[in-house]
Scaffold this motif. Sequence first.
Motif, PDB file in Angstrom:
ATOM      1  N   LYS A 339      45.570 -92.243  38.842  1.00 56.24           N
ATOM      2  CA  LYS A 339      44.716 -92.224  37.651  1.00 56.24           C
ATOM      3  C   LYS A 339      45.513 -92.000  36.370  1.00 56.24           C
ATOM      4  O   LYS A 339      45.264 -92.645  35.352  1.00 56.24           O
ATOM      5  CB  LYS A 339      43.634 -91.155  37.798  1.00 56.24           C
ATOM      6  CG  LYS A 339      42.512 -91.540  38.753  1.00 56.24           C
ATOM      7  CD  LYS A 339      41.441 -90.453  38.824  1.00 56.24           C
ATOM      8  CE  LYS A 339      40.300 -90.866  39.730  1.00 56.24           C
ATOM      9  NZ  LYS A 339      39.275 -89.792  39.839  1.00 56.24           N
ATOM     10  N   SER A 340      46.466 -91.097  36.426  1.00 58.57           N
ATOM     11  CA  SER A 340      47.239 -90.771  35.220  1.00 58.57           C
ATOM     12  C   SER A 340      48.310 -91.815  34.916  1.00 58.57           C
ATOM     13  O   SER A 340      48.925 -91.770  33.849  1.00 58.57           O
ATOM     14  CB  SER A 340      47.893 -89.401  35.376  1.00 58.57           C
ATOM     15  OG  SER A 340      48.807 -89.405  36.463  1.00 58.57           O
ATOM     16  N   GLU A 438      43.415 -81.772  37.444  1.00 53.50           N
ATOM     17  CA  GLU A 438      44.429 -82.662  36.878  1.00 53.50           C
ATOM     18  C   GLU A 438      44.963 -82.087  35.573  1.00 53.50           C
ATOM     19  O   GLU A 438      44.221 -81.594  34.742  1.00 53.50           O
ATOM     20  CB  GLU A 438      43.830 -84.054  36.645  1.00 53.50           C
ATOM     21  CG  GLU A 438      43.525 -84.782  37.951  1.00 53.50           C
ATOM     22  CD  GLU A 438      43.121 -86.231  37.715  1.00 53.50           C
ATOM     23  OE1 GLU A 438      43.490 -86.769  36.664  1.00 53.50           O
ATOM     24  OE2 GLU A 438      42.454 -86.809  38.583  1.00 53.50           O
ATOM     25  N   GLY A 439      46.283 -82.148  35.413  1.00 44.47           N
ATOM     26  CA  GLY A 439      46.924 -81.606  34.233  1.00 44.47           C
ATOM     27  C   GLY A 439      47.364 -80.168  34.383  1.00 44.47           C
ATOM     28  O   GLY A 439      47.995 -79.611  33.477  1.00 44.47           O
TER      29      GLY A 439
END
Length: 562
Positions: A339-340, A438-439
């Motif tokens: 996704k990223s 995420e992140g």
Amino acid sequence: MERFSKAALLMTLAVTVAILSACNSQSGGAGASSNGESPAPPAEAGGKDEPATAIADYVFGEDQTFRSNEPVTYSMMYSDHEGYPYKEDWRLWSAIQEKSNVTFDLSITARTEYENQKSLLVNSGDAPYIIPKTYDESAFVASGQIVPVSDWVQYMPNYMKAVKAWGMEEDLKAKLKEDGKYYVLPGMWEANGGGYSYIIRKDVFEAAGIDVEAEQANWTYESFAEAMKKVKEFTGAPYVFSDQFKGESTLNIAAVQYGVTGGWGLSNGLTFDHEKQQFIFADASEDFKAYLTYFNRLLADGVMDPESFTQEDEVANAKFFKGDTFVMNGNYQLLSNYKSKMQAPEAELYMITPPGGPKGKLQVETSRLENGIMISRNALDDLGEEGFIQMLRFVDWLWYSNEGQTLSLWGVEGETYTVDAEGNIVLNQDIYYNGLNEGATKQLNADFGFAGGVFAYGGTSKLKMSKMSEGEKDYVNRILTTREPRKLQPPIMATPEETEQMNLIKTPLMDYVKTMTLKFITGQESLDNWGQYTAQAEANGSARYADMANDIFQKTKSLLGD
């Protein structure tokens, strides 16, 4: 306490499975030594709030924490993954030690060399006691260096509990060898999983006029191909589908729907006809021709990139990330990681339910077994029976109790995760894992050692779902509600001599099948020459191989029960 003879311990799996239920009720008790010398009798297991059962110098029992009174170290192979390389100070190691008083003497090997190193150590007689992450134990059985662990599972109360509660007897039959025993402790899931399918650019498909969520549950491979053609027409892209894994995963999951074998699941080319109760060499059948014709047509229509079967994964990924292609095979963890990396900010990734085919809309994943643990003969020789049983009690706790499985996957409550009011595990916000948080600045596997492939496999459906994002839960639910389960194929329980004979046929035969599969798909060989292919497959031993498999099945099927 009643004593057992050596012969009584060395029972066939049929007897072992039968005693699983009987032993489960006394799983907190001590097993007798098979040389006639019984360990010290245990205290009776108490109620839920009472202390764990004690035996000799350690504590064990169903749903109890294994604890050795004295520090103990067990040697173990360790597959070092490049994505989360080994660290001596991982919290994983100290957490296991704090609970159990056990440490490991690790034989650390890079993931890419793990199978080779495993073969070297086992065949030389130098294998560590515990050999995890074993996908196929067959090559090691004849050496005598691996314990027939089915003779000892009565000493593993958590393992036996899972077998009984989840009805794993049929699954375990797949691990049987010709002596009616199995030589690996597989990871066991209460329910089968989602596995691999196709990651698509949902935003692009919808822009091409396809209602993905409404249509994908009913897609067959033919209708999936039509959807990809619409995307090609809409985008004008040279190719819609450029695959990774050199097409091996795609060929594997599609083969299920055509009733054949291929890709990662090529194996020996046999499928089992449950009505006729016989094996069939499927990879020279009309079903196999239809399977190859489908992929040949994808390439001929410009839907699938012909480089799919030769390119490295990074090349396929780069095409997908840049937006040059819109379909790629993968699993949900890969989807989460991708996704990223998408270069188009509007990119929306979606994993479709695996399409159906001529044999129906079938679940690709059938067995609930994962890779597993072999136990080296060195452990029994070095530790003696009582010490060996103690080690099995530890293995039983770490790999098969809910406590051990939760520790291996999520870590330490209050440090890496918390539990909410509904009993759900909540990963700390500053830790990333499998698409969660995420992140986040830390990673559960790379920074703490948890959720790695050496320990974290198997468990309840609740534990399995706990590591899934809402998207993955939806994906698994779609499979379970729209795809039919398949019957498990029985094992071919060949003797070492029969195995050698069959391998002499299998190796050149399946090399030929694999070579011709790619030639037919890519058009290097015309499907008009199908008769020549089937004749050569038979000349290479396809019929003889199936006949041998059926002879062995008839001879050994009594060991499989009903």
